[in-house]
Design an enzyme around this catalytic site. Structure first.
Site, PDB file in Angstrom:
ATOM      1  CD1 TRP A 326      -2.839   1.671   0.966  1.00 54.71           C
ATOM      2  CD2 TRP A 326      -1.235   2.334   2.159  1.00 54.71           C
ATOM      3  NE1 TRP A 326      -3.112   2.892   1.187  1.00 54.71           N
ATOM      4  CE2 TRP A 326      -2.346   3.379   2.270  1.00 54.71           C
ATOM      5  CE3 TRP A 326      -0.111   2.865   3.146  1.00 54.71           C
ATOM      6  CZ2 TRP A 326      -2.341   4.320   2.933  1.00 54.71           C
ATOM      7  CZ3 TRP A 326      -0.070   3.840   3.736  1.00 54.71           C
ATOM      8  CH2 TRP A 326      -1.249   4.731   3.498  1.00 54.71           C
ATOM      9  CG  HIS A 327       3.515   2.228   3.296  1.00 59.14           C
ATOM     10  ND1 HIS A 327       3.037   1.234   3.677  1.00 59.14           N
ATOM     11  CD2 HIS A 327       3.684   3.425   3.831  1.00 59.14           C
ATOM     12  CE1 HIS A 327       2.884   1.474   5.202  1.00 59.14           C
ATOM     13  NE2 HIS A 327       3.060   2.554   5.233  1.00 59.14           N
ATOM     14  N   GLY A 328       3.566   2.058  -1.495  1.00 59.80           N
ATOM     15  CA  GLY A 328       4.211   2.480  -2.836  1.00 59.80           C
ATOM     16  C   GLY A 328       4.333   1.361  -3.901  1.00 59.80           C
TER      17      GLY A 328
END
Length: 469
Positions: A326-328
């Site tokens: 989800w972060h990248g």
């Protein structure tokens, strides 16, 4: 619009005045929604198109869910979740999967995938969209006591998804916690002291600590790191650990303090995470709004810990891997999430199967907290460096650069700007151990000193790290 820009302070002042003007009081909701759209579209108005689509389809789905005569509530809920995830996947991950499975350039017919821009804040407002449709499906009657007309629902949904303090990088707010707050606000109810303290601390962490450390930690990158000694490379790891905390916690505090000015309470996002003595505790203290979102909307629906140890391990691993991704849109973020997932699994296994327990005293708590901090700091390299291989090379340099001369000036500044983060965490530990009244007496002087440092010692302005996610 960046929180630490002059333009933001002008924008905030104008919005605040219009919001509380007596003859515009009945237009408060419209005022803050319009201001939020302007805030988001400040540098790129085209971003509004996708955001507006997100607001309208989520509001439409909630409108159907709350309709008493509508029969296919579960089906429209599934449609809402799929729509939000599909948009997130298309704009954020299509290039990653195309690159992985089609090569760096892809086929000529699919080359356009690599040109898809990443809309800023999409990870946060799609999670808000999912929370909105799920919460209204679960407990809609508790959020709205009666059916809300569609235009009003669209306007309220616009505020929830698009509220400017938390729009770009959180905290992630659950719909069931935010919608009940939507009502007319009064100037006299503003918690000025609380808001001022939170804002001062947030701007201190961002402008004085994170921005100054950002000006130092660039040497983590290749080829700069090859010229620095083992000691310098180790201090850089801890310096970046301090930087990412100060940057993201600073943003969250500024968002929370700004929301207070408009009468809204956002959830606490950081609770002194670096004093954690185990990894479960770390995730109860770090990015709390994301951790609780993943728990409520992914871990528990997967079965949580209700279906035996094996399923619990699988669920933990899956949630942390997806939370990392989800972060990248790069596999290193998933590797980061998997790393944390494995640490949580090992910790849970040992806790359940070790025939003995370490003594619960201050010494062992300190040792455990040090191990957690070291592990977390090493994993932050996957955030700072471009890929997993580069992170491994960095760790190899830590072992091979022993004989290189140490850049004492760089090390001194790294320590100088990192120490406040560790003092802050010591303050958190002290605050939890002793009554709050014993330290509130000196807090006013402390905040005044922080404000003094913000004015005189802020670093070169840099974008918030979490803007890229």
């Amino acid at each position: 619009m960046n929180f630490n820009s002059f333009g933001f302070f002008i924008f905030l002042l104008i919005t605040f005045v219009l919001y509380y003007l007596p003859f515009l009081k009945r237009f408060q909701l419209l005022t803050v929604v319009a201001a939020s759209f302007y805030f988001y579209a400040y540098t790129d108005p085209w971003l509004l198109i996708l955001l507006l689509f997100s607001i309208f389809w989520n509001a439409s789905i909630v409108y159907l869910i709350q309709a008493p005569d509508f029969k296919s509530k579960k089906g429209v809920l599934a449609l809402g979740v799929v729509l939000n995830l599909s948009v997130l996947f298309f704009f954020k991950y299509s290039g990653l999967f195309a690159k992985t499975f089609l090569g760096s350039s892809g086929s000529s017919d699919l080359h356009w995938i690599f040109l898809i821009p990443l809309p800023i804040g999409i990870s946060f407002y799609t999670f808000h969209g999912i929370s909105m449709v799920v919460d209204f499906y679960r407990i809609g009657s508790e959020i709205f006591k009666e059916k809300v007309p569609y235009p009003k629902l669209v306007l309220q949904s616009s505020l929830y998804i698009n509220f400017f303090p938390q729009l770009v990088a959180g905290p992630i707010v659950k719909a069931k916690e935010f919608f009940p707050q939507i009502k007319t606000k009064n100037f006299k109810d503003i918690p000025w002291i609380q808001a001022a303290k939170i804002l001062i601390l947030g701007y201190f962490l961002k402008t004085v600590i994170a921005d100054n450390l950002n000006d130092l930690t660039f040497v983590i990158d290749f080829p700069y790191n090859t010229h620095h000694s083992t000691l310098t490379l180790i201090l850089l790891i801890f310096g970046y650990s301090a930087q990412i905390f100060a940057d993201f916690a600073g943003y969250s505090l500024i968002a929370i303090g700004t929301a207070f000015l408009f009468g809204y309470k956002l959830p606490t996002n950081f609770n002194f995470p670096y004093i954690s003595s185990n990894f479960s505790e770390f995730w109860r203290r770090w990015h709390i709004s994301l951790s609780t979102w993943l728990r409520d909307y992914l871990y528990i629906p997967l079965g949580g810990n209700r279906k035996g140890n094996f399923r619990t391990y699988i669920n933990l691993f899956l949630v942390m891997a997806l939370g990392g991704l989800w972060h990248g849109a790069e596999w290193r973020y998933m590797v980061w999430g998997i790393g944390h997932g494995l640490l949580l699994l090992v910790e849970r296994f040992l806790d359940q199967n070790l025939p003995f327990r370490l003594p619960e005293n201050r010494f062992f708590s300190f040792i455990k907290a040090g191990f957690v901090f070291l592990s977390v700091s090493l994993l932050w390299l996957l955030f700072r460096l471009p890929d997993f291989g580069t992170a491994i090379k960095y760790l190899k340099l830590v072992g091979t650069n022993v004989s290189l001369g140490t850049d004492w000036e760089l090390c001194t500044f790294l320590i100088f700007f990192s120490i406040p983060v560790f003092f802050y965490h010591f303050y958190g530990w002290y605050k939890e151990k002793y009554p709050e009244e014993t330290i509130e007496k000196v807090s006013i002087m402390g905040y005044a000193f922080l404000l003094f440092l913000i004015v005189l010692n802020k670093g070169p302005s840099a974008a918030f790290i979490y803007f890229q996610f």
